[in-house]
Design a protein around this motif. Structure first.
Motif, mmCIF file in Angstrom:
data_model
loop_
_atom_site.group_PDB
_atom_site.id
_atom_site.type_symbol
_atom_site.label_atom_id
_atom_site.label_comp_id
_atom_site.label_asym_id
_atom_site.label_seq_id
_atom_site.Cartn_x
_atom_site.Cartn_y
_atom_site.Cartn_z
ATOM 1 N N ALA A 158 9.097 -25.585 2.353
ATOM 2 C CA ALA A 158 9.267 -24.220 2.863
ATOM 3 C C ALA A 158 9.967 -23.349 1.828
ATOM 4 O O ALA A 158 10.790 -23.829 1.038
ATOM 5 N N GLU A 159 9.634 -22.048 1.851
ATOM 6 C CA GLU A 159 10.257 -21.063 0.970
ATOM 7 C C GLU A 159 10.945 -20.006 1.828
ATOM 8 O O GLU A 159 10.328 -19.430 2.731
ATOM 9 N N TYR A 160 12.235 -19.749 1.524
ATOM 10 C CA TYR A 160 13.028 -18.796 2.290
ATOM 11 C C TYR A 160 13.563 -17.697 1.372
ATOM 12 O O TYR A 160 14.044 -17.976 0.269
ATOM 13 N N ALA A 161 13.493 -16.455 1.840
ATOM 14 C CA ALA A 161 14.074 -15.338 1.097
ATOM 15 C C ALA A 161 15.596 -15.421 1.157
ATOM 16 O O ALA A 161 16.167 -15.875 2.151
ATOM 17 N N LEU A 162 16.255 -14.981 0.074
ATOM 18 C CA LEU A 162 17.717 -14.979 -0.004
ATOM 19 C C LEU A 162 18.210 -13.570 -0.306
ATOM 20 O O LEU A 162 17.482 -12.735 -0.855
ATOM 21 N N SER A 163 19.472 -13.309 0.030
ATOM 22 C CA SER A 163 20.022 -11.960 -0.099
ATOM 23 C C SER A 163 20.202 -11.517 -1.547
ATOM 24 O O SER A 163 20.316 -10.322 -1.821
ATOM 25 N N GLY A 165 17.979 -11.845 -3.845
ATOM 26 C CA GLY A 165 16.652 -11.608 -4.402
ATOM 27 C C GLY A 165 15.917 -12.854 -4.821
ATOM 28 O O GLY A 165 14.737 -12.799 -5.178
ATOM 29 N N GLN A 166 16.591 -14.008 -4.783
ATOM 30 C CA GLN A 166 15.946 -15.264 -5.136
ATOM 31 C C GLN A 166 15.232 -15.865 -3.931
ATOM 32 O O GLN A 166 15.299 -15.350 -2.808
ATOM 33 N N THR A 167 14.557 -16.967 -4.185
ATOM 34 C CA THR A 167 13.874 -17.706 -3.131
ATOM 35 C C THR A 167 14.398 -19.133 -3.102
ATOM 36 O O THR A 167 14.497 -19.791 -4.140
ATOM 37 N N LEU A 168 14.770 -19.583 -1.922
ATOM 38 C CA LEU A 168 15.167 -20.976 -1.735
ATOM 39 C C LEU A 168 13.939 -21.801 -1.378
ATOM 40 O O LEU A 168 13.200 -21.454 -0.457
ATOM 41 N N ILE A 169 13.727 -22.881 -2.123
ATOM 42 C CA ILE A 169 12.693 -23.845 -1.751
ATOM 43 C C ILE A 169 13.396 -25.045 -1.131
ATOM 44 O O ILE A 169 14.325 -25.603 -1.719
ATOM 45 N N GLY A 255 20.610 -25.113 -8.432
ATOM 46 C CA GLY A 255 20.604 -23.652 -8.453
ATOM 47 C C GLY A 255 21.532 -22.998 -7.453
ATOM 48 O O GLY A 255 21.441 -21.790 -7.213
ATOM 49 N N MET A 256 22.456 -23.770 -6.862
ATOM 50 C CA MET A 256 23.477 -23.238 -5.960
ATOM 51 C C MET A 256 24.800 -23.907 -6.307
ATOM 52 O O MET A 256 24.828 -24.947 -6.956
#
Length: 282
Positions: A158-163, A165-169, A255-256
């Motif tokens: 799944a791909e989720y939008a982040l605040s 501007g990145q995308t979490l996979i 990446g976090m």
């Protein structure tokens, strides 16, 4: 003559076993994904898509729950799930059966959800399931068949939008279990190789990896280490363990920034839940 009747009896037993197995379990040739949001239920082949995703995190903070919920076999599962998930933005569940009770709970909750139908038991879908405060832009089903039982284990990409501007996979995985070697085990992990190679943003891989042997654990860590992925550490580690003493459940990230993680004890499943907190990088 006696040998003939023994063979006939043996074939009859095999036939009844196969017939009974097919009457209980059913497997789709093409994996299905069931998505639930605002009481609406939709089932699609392979992937769910959402053209207007909202940010998943809360002010740069991402709180995650990972839990094998044992097909909701314990009476207090929903009470405990509500308790552990109340301050989470993303919940990755394994062994989730989409029966009437769970479907009702999901439709009455504020969660959006996506479930992979690995197989059906008496027409009830079973597989991994994501709960999220915001629906993903895309969620796709992944299946790997157990070589002995011939029932698939499931994964959910799944791909989720982040605040920021990145995308979490995220990859929610329930790994194959009954194998002689590690070939099928490694194949399932490598099925996400292209994602791991091309995505430069935040990444989360978690679930029940059935890492009950040193060989499996080495394959798991070596496969993910190639992509600079780190494992979440648990100081007071109460994760479910096999008789070898090895943990079955893991959370990996990239990446976090890792903030904290705990494994509270619960009798609502045969696995304890894993809680982890991350912060997004600016």
């Amino acid at each position: 003559m006696k040998l003939k009747w023994i063979m006939v009896a043996g074939l009859a037993v095999i036939g009844m076993t196969v017939g009974g197995f097919q009457a209980v379990f059913s497997v789709q040739e093409t994996p299905q994904i069931t998505s639930i949001q605002n009481s609406q239920v939709q089932t699609e082949l392979k992937c769910y898509q959402n053209e207007q995703p909202l940010p998943l995190d809360e002010g740069g903070s991402l709180n995650v729950l990972v839990w094998n919920i044992y097909k909701q076999n314990r009476d207090n599962l929903f009470t405990e799930l509500a308790r552990f998930s109340q301050d989470r933005q993303l919940v990755l569940l394994q062994e989730a059966s989409l029966d009437d009770a769970f479907l009702d709970w999901l439709q009455r909750s504020e969660w959006g959800s996506n479930q992979v139908s690995a197989f059906k038991v008496f027409d009830v879908s079973a597989g991994v399931l994501n709960l999220s405060r915001s629906m993903p832009s895309i969620a796709c089903a992944n299946l790997e068949t157990e070589p002995w039982l011939r029932l698939p284990k499931s994964g959910l990409y799944a791909e989720y939008a982040l605040s920021n501007g990145q995308t979490l996979i995220s990859v929610n995985l329930h790994s194959v279990n009954f194998t002689l070697g590690t070939d099928e085990y490694k194949k399932q992990l490598e099925s996400f190789r292209q994602v791991l190679e091309r995505h430069s943003g935040p990444l989360l891989i978690a679930g029940d990896f059935n890492s009950w042997s040193e060989a499996r654990l080495n394959v798991l860590k070596q496969t993910l280490a190639k992509y600079q992925i780190e494992e979440v550490p648990f100081a007071d580690d109460k994760r479910k363990r096999f008789m070898t003493g090895l943990p079955l459940d893991h959370i990996f990230y990239r990446g976090m920034d890792f903030v904290s993680a705990t494994v509270p004890e619960s009798d609502a499943s045969d696995h304890n839940p894993l809680l982890a907190e991350f912060s997004l990088q600016k």
